[in-house]
Scaffold this motif. Sequence first.
Motif: not given
Length: 567
Positions: A369-379, A381-385, A437-445
């Motif tokens: 099995y696999v899970a397809i995990t493309d980026h959500s809309k806020s991303q 720069i990564a062409n989020g969906m 899958t939930a991830s942080i992609h900003s506010g690294f400081k």
Amino acid sequence: MLSNQEIAEIFYNIADILEIQAIEFKPQAYRKAAKHIESLSKSVYTIYKEKGLKGLDNIPGVGKHISLKIEEIIKTGKLPYLTKLKKQLPKGVYKLMDVQSLGPRKVSRLYKELKIKNITDLKKAIKKHKVAELKGFGLKSEIEILEGLKLNKQSKQRMLLGEAYPIAYEIKNELSKLHCIEKINIVGSLARMKETIKDIDILCISKKPNKVINEFTKLGKKVLAKGKTKSSIILQNNLQVDLRVLPKKQYGSSLQYFIGSKQHSVHLRQIAIKKEYKLSEYGLFTRKGKLIESKDEKKIYNKLGLQWVPYELRENTGEIEAAMNNKLPKLIKYNEIKGDLHMHTTYSDGGHSVWKMADFCKTKLKYEYVAITDHSKSQKIANGMEVKELLKQIKEIDKLNKKYNKFKIFKSCEVDIKGNGTLDYKKSILSKLDVVTASIHSGFKNNNTPRLLKAMDNRYVKIIGHPTGRLINARNPYPLDIEKVFQKAKDNDIWIEINAHPQRLDINDIYIKKAIEMKVKMVINTDAHSVDGLHNMVYGIAQARRGWATQKDIINTLSLKKFEKLL
């Protein structure tokens, strides 16, 4: 011959310079190409040799324009276009891009407004607080830049595991072609699969050391040493490789000694002394010098009253005590993963389609099995969906699943955790997914503990992706109370990701061990952006092993049937 990583670096440099020059669109194209080149499992030279320019064109993100430049690099070992671009900037300006927190726009402003042309100028400007006075920078920026300079120095000293590993095994495979070599092993920190590597160490058995060493020295751009049984070379990327050719009778003890770590070996020697033995790279001896064992490494451990210790655990972090009491864990094996739950396709910033990614996992990697995990809309720069694209992908996955037998594509997404801890999609959309899958992609400081904890209270979240946000040698982890995050994961039955991307390896081995102690379940995922990136699973498994993980600690070792039941 340049490695894929070195070729990718050429295109990253081009992108940076073009962005400093405020040229639009082109930087993104070069970065995309570089990203896919560095993730290739096959050498660019091999692709060109087998299929010519057409083969280069077929690399995701590489079109005819860039493939011609790759061909030029292959034929000449350099790219005049990059040299021309570098001449358009003062020497040293583009090197400022190596500093964490300095992007092309900031570098451009530092150059234009403060006449900063190199690292030395930057340090002087910070010392006088000129950078802090610039609009949009401030004192906090100065502190971050200084931290970045430290990371920059560190990155020059040590190479990523994912860069050194393929190089080491390419050398090993090349030497293995020599019939006079009986046995050959990678040793040192690379054998222990540490996240960064200072140099490569290789041991081999041969009755013809001169022949082996002669062939070995042909592989480098520079020979540092060439002795009867030991030789050192420098590769094109300035990585040092040391080779030792040993007699068969001494191989086991040398293997133990050169695999290390130093602290592990010192502890073993202390145990040997207590048992009135002497242990060295030449063997295990009685006090009077009688050889007890040197051929077989496992027998040396046994003679000392220990279980044999897997390479990845040899860091003197409790493994010797566990081995003395026959309590070493049965580590997860490199072939026990049944599915990959984090990968990107052409729906966001990936290089291959849903079908191609899934089919590769099924046919080549033998996953269930696999899970397809493309980026959500806020991303952006990564062409989020946008929602419309995600719903389109869900329909495509449903159609593909009807064609499969004993294999499944799970509908998923890497959903961005916003600054306030909410998710990028509404619950009505998240409910349509099998695994979120939930991830942080900003506010690294920022201290992202409250942000993560709030996201983990969303009932649809099942996996936390790359939890600490680090990029090895490039970005420090953001401030985080990892124990609170692990406790929330345990309470809410959420899985923590071990991201296998060589630059992430997030969470690290120390946190993996802590998660196991807290009885938190984990998944090992590649975060692949092309089929070649799917091979990175080995690095994630290695970190899991370094963190003492067993099969039962890792969710995606479950069969499809058991995984579906768990969901």
